[in-house]
Motif scaffolding. Structure first.
Motif, PDB file in Angstrom:
ATOM      1  N   PHE A   1      74.947  15.315  41.637  1.00 28.37           N
ATOM      2  CA  PHE A   1      73.610  15.811  41.344  1.00 28.37           C
ATOM      3  C   PHE A   1      73.207  16.871  42.357  1.00 28.37           C
ATOM      4  CE2 PHE A   1      73.952  11.285  40.286  1.00 28.37           C
ATOM      5  CZ  PHE A   1      73.908  11.392  38.909  1.00 28.37           C
ATOM      6  N   LEU A   2      72.420  17.816  41.898  1.00 31.41           N
ATOM      7  CA  LEU A   2      71.982  18.933  42.724  1.00 31.41           C
ATOM      8  C   LEU A   2      70.464  19.019  42.646  1.00 31.41           C
ATOM      9  CD1 LEU A   2      72.770  21.685  44.197  1.00 31.41           C
ATOM     10  CD2 LEU A   2      72.530  22.701  41.931  1.00 31.41           C
ATOM     11  N   SER A   3      69.838  19.351  43.744  1.00 33.81           N
ATOM     12  CA  SER A   3      68.424  19.651  43.761  1.00 33.81           C
ATOM     13  C   SER A   3      68.277  21.076  44.274  1.00 33.81           C
ATOM     14  CB  SER A   3      67.684  18.662  44.672  1.00 33.81           C
ATOM     15  OG  SER A   3      66.309  18.889  44.622  1.00 33.81           O
ATOM     16  N   TYR A   4      67.727  21.943  43.439  1.00 37.12           N
ATOM     17  CA  TYR A   4      67.580  23.342  43.824  1.00 37.12           C
ATOM     18  C   TYR A   4      66.696  23.447  45.064  1.00 37.12           C
ATOM     19  CZ  TYR A   4      69.168  24.140  39.024  1.00 37.12           C
ATOM     20  OH  TYR A   4      69.874  24.131  37.857  1.00 37.12           O
ATOM     21  N   PRO A   5      67.056  24.300  46.007  1.00 40.80           N
ATOM     22  CA  PRO A   5      66.207  24.477  47.195  1.00 40.80           C
ATOM     23  C   PRO A   5      64.787  24.875  46.796  1.00 40.80           C
ATOM     24  CG  PRO A   5      68.312  25.575  47.493  1.00 40.80           C
ATOM     25  CD  PRO A   5      68.250  25.140  46.051  1.00 40.80           C
ATOM     26  N   HIS A   6      63.844  24.118  47.242  1.00 44.02           N
ATOM     27  CA  HIS A   6      62.423  24.315  46.922  1.00 44.02           C
ATOM     28  C   HIS A   6      62.171  24.245  45.419  1.00 44.02           C
ATOM     29  CE1 HIS A   6      61.847  25.428  51.074  1.00 44.02           C
ATOM     30  NE2 HIS A   6      62.852  26.269  50.947  1.00 44.02           N
ATOM     31  N   GLY A   7      63.114  23.689  44.670  1.00 38.58           N
ATOM     32  CA  GLY A   7      62.957  23.556  43.224  1.00 38.58           C
ATOM     33  C   GLY A   7      63.166  24.825  42.437  1.00 38.58           C
TER      34      GLY A   7
ATOM     35  N   ALA B   1      70.859  18.707  37.626  1.00 34.34           N
ATOM     36  CA  ALA B   1      70.209  19.459  38.695  1.00 34.34           C
ATOM     37  C   ALA B   1      68.697  19.331  38.512  1.00 34.34           C
ATOM     38  CB  ALA B   1      70.629  20.924  38.659  1.00 34.34           C
ATOM     39  N   CYS B   2      67.998  19.102  39.613  1.00 37.82           N
ATOM     40  CA  CYS B   2      66.540  18.923  39.583  1.00 37.82           C
ATOM     41  C   CYS B   2      65.841  20.191  40.036  1.00 37.82           C
ATOM     42  CB  CYS B   2      66.138  17.775  40.508  1.00 37.82           C
ATOM     43  SG  CYS B   2      66.768  16.193  39.978  1.00 37.82           S
ATOM     44  N   CYS B   3      64.727  20.488  39.376  1.00 41.21           N
ATOM     45  CA  CYS B   3      63.954  21.679  39.688  1.00 41.21           C
ATOM     46  C   CYS B   3      62.477  21.318  39.788  1.00 41.21           C
ATOM     47  CB  CYS B   3      64.156  22.728  38.613  1.00 41.21           C
ATOM     48  SG  CYS B   3      63.529  22.192  37.012  1.00 41.21           S
ATOM     49  N   SER B   4      61.671  22.286  40.119  1.00 43.39           N
ATOM     50  CA  SER B   4      60.227  22.100  40.137  1.00 43.39           C
ATOM     51  C   SER B   4      59.629  22.838  38.948  1.00 43.39           C
ATOM     52  CB  SER B   4      59.628  22.626  41.437  1.00 43.39           C
ATOM     53  OG  SER B   4      60.084  21.842  42.515  1.00 43.39           O
ATOM     54  N   ILE B   5      59.293  22.092  37.918  1.00 45.97           N
ATOM     55  CA  ILE B   5      58.622  22.636  36.738  1.00 45.97           C
ATOM     56  C   ILE B   5      57.271  21.943  36.677  1.00 45.97           C
ATOM     57  CG2 ILE B   5      58.617  22.813  34.222  1.00 45.97           C
ATOM     58  CD1 ILE B   5      61.640  22.718  34.268  1.00 45.97           C
ATOM     59  N   TYR B   6      56.209  22.693  36.852  1.00 44.46           N
ATOM     60  CA  TYR B   6      54.886  22.107  36.899  1.00 44.46           C
ATOM     61  C   TYR B   6      54.198  22.184  35.537  1.00 44.46           C
ATOM     62  CZ  TYR B   6      55.705  22.083  41.841  1.00 44.46           C
ATOM     63  OH  TYR B   6      56.256  21.860  43.079  1.00 44.46           O
TER      64      TYR B   6
ATOM     65  N   SER C   1      53.960  19.642  31.553  1.00 46.42           N
ATOM     66  CA  SER C   1      54.412  18.463  30.823  1.00 46.42           C
ATOM     67  C   SER C   1      55.783  18.744  30.235  1.00 46.42           C
ATOM     68  CB  SER C   1      53.439  18.122  29.693  1.00 46.42           C
ATOM     69  OG  SER C   1      52.191  17.774  30.220  1.00 46.42           O
ATOM     70  N   PHE C   2      56.545  17.708  30.047  1.00 48.53           N
ATOM     71  CA  PHE C   2      57.856  17.879  29.448  1.00 48.53           C
ATOM     72  C   PHE C   2      58.187  16.644  28.629  1.00 48.53           C
ATOM     73  CE2 PHE C   2      58.538  15.558  33.289  1.00 48.53           C
ATOM     74  CZ  PHE C   2      59.559  14.683  33.005  1.00 48.53           C
ATOM     75  N   THR C   3      59.133  16.800  27.729  1.00 51.81           N
ATOM     76  CA  THR C   3      59.603  15.691  26.908  1.00 51.81           C
ATOM     77  C   THR C   3      60.969  15.290  27.423  1.00 51.81           C
ATOM     78  OG1 THR C   3      58.441  16.636  25.034  1.00 51.81           O
ATOM     79  CG2 THR C   3      60.096  14.965  24.546  1.00 51.81           C
ATOM     80  N   PRO C   4      61.114  14.062  27.947  1.00 49.30           N
ATOM     81  CA  PRO C   4      62.400  13.661  28.539  1.00 49.30           C
ATOM     82  C   PRO C   4      63.600  13.871  27.618  1.00 49.30           C
ATOM     83  CG  PRO C   4      60.727  12.037  29.047  1.00 49.30           C
ATOM     84  CD  PRO C   4      60.105  13.022  28.074  1.00 49.30           C
ATOM     85  N   GLN C   5      63.420  13.697  26.314  1.00 50.17           N
ATOM     86  CA  GLN C   5      64.536  13.854  25.374  1.00 50.17           C
ATOM     87  C   GLN C   5      64.973  15.313  25.237  1.00 50.17           C
ATOM     88  OE1 GLN C   5      61.633  12.314  24.752  1.00 50.17           O
ATOM     89  NE2 GLN C   5      62.230  10.181  24.524  1.00 50.17           N
ATOM     90  N   LYS C   6      64.132  16.244  25.669  1.00 49.53           N
ATOM     91  CA  LYS C   6      64.442  17.667  25.527  1.00 49.53           C
ATOM     92  C   LYS C   6      64.772  18.344  26.843  1.00 49.53           C
ATOM     93  CE  LYS C   6      61.634  18.224  21.417  1.00 49.53           C
ATOM     94  NZ  LYS C   6      60.536  18.946  20.796  1.00 49.53           N
ATOM     95  N   VAL C   7      64.951  17.572  27.896  1.00 46.89           N
ATOM     96  CA  VAL C   7      65.218  18.136  29.216  1.00 46.89           C
ATOM     97  C   VAL C   7      66.688  18.552  29.309  1.00 46.89           C
ATOM     98  CG1 VAL C   7      65.380  17.576  31.675  1.00 46.89           C
ATOM     99  CG2 VAL C   7      63.388  16.862  30.361  1.00 46.89           C
ATOM    100  N   SER C   8      66.905  19.743  29.797  1.00 47.21           N
ATOM    101  CA  SER C   8      68.262  20.230  30.041  1.00 47.21           C
ATOM    102  C   SER C   8      68.842  19.498  31.252  1.00 47.21           C
ATOM    103  CB  SER C   8      68.211  21.727  30.324  1.00 47.21           C
ATOM    104  OG  SER C   8      69.376  22.151  30.986  1.00 47.21           O
ATOM    105  N   ASN C   9      70.137  19.275  31.263  1.00 44.05           N
ATOM    106  CA  ASN C   9      70.783  18.608  32.402  1.00 44.05           C
ATOM    107  C   ASN C   9      70.600  19.365  33.702  1.00 44.05           C
ATOM    108  OD1 ASN C   9      71.616  16.650  30.685  1.00 44.05           O
ATOM    109  ND2 ASN C   9      73.794  16.979  30.968  1.00 44.05           N
TER     110      ASN C   9
ATOM    111  N   LEU D   1      67.874  21.284  34.364  1.00 44.05           N
ATOM    112  CA  LEU D   1      66.451  21.537  34.573  1.00 44.05           C
ATOM    113  C   LEU D   1      65.667  20.222  34.507  1.00 44.05           C
ATOM    114  CD1 LEU D   1      65.807  24.818  32.538  1.00 44.05           C
ATOM    115  CD2 LEU D   1      65.887  24.528  35.016  1.00 44.05           C
ATOM    116  N   VAL D   2      66.132  19.239  35.224  1.00 44.57           N
ATOM    117  CA  VAL D   2      65.434  17.955  35.269  1.00 44.57           C
ATOM    118  C   VAL D   2      64.265  18.108  36.241  1.00 44.57           C
ATOM    119  CG1 VAL D   2      65.628  15.513  35.857  1.00 44.57           C
ATOM    120  CG2 VAL D   2      67.560  16.695  34.763  1.00 44.57           C
TER     121      VAL D   2
END
Length: 101
Positions: free
Chosen positions: A27-33, A52-57, A59-67, A69-70
């Protein structure tokens, strides 16, 4: 980093962390998202990370999240039951928080 160095950094940092922790890094976490479409393309081509985790501020739908862009959702000690449950259920309204400042 310059985009030409991103590929090398993604690979080297993964294997470095695996060496020092003796654990598989998936798993990856983007620097500062922060991320770009080019970095997501590189991650897809490398095929060495599952998520990979990002900072998206927003609402999101968990079923539609890209691997790759979590969204990271911060839970703060000031969160009340209502905001906590909204965050867990993907209903947190980030824009109202910003507008009210």
């Amino acid at each position: 980093l310059h985009i030409s160095d991103v590929r090398e950094e993604l690979i080297k940092s993964k294997y470095y962390l695996e060496d020092i922790t003796n654990k598989k890094i998936e798993f990856l976490s983007y620097p500062h998202g922060s991320y770009s479409n080019k970095i997501i393309e590189i991650l897809n081509s490398l095929n060495i990370y599952k998520l990979a985790c990002c900072s998206i501020y927003k609402s999101f739908t968990p079923q539609k999240v890209s691997n790759f862009l979590v969204p990271r959702i911060p839970i703060w000690y000031l969160d009340d039951d209502h905001s906590y449950m909204n965050k867990l259920n993907s209903n947190w309204d980030w824009m109202s928080l910003i507008k009210n400042k």
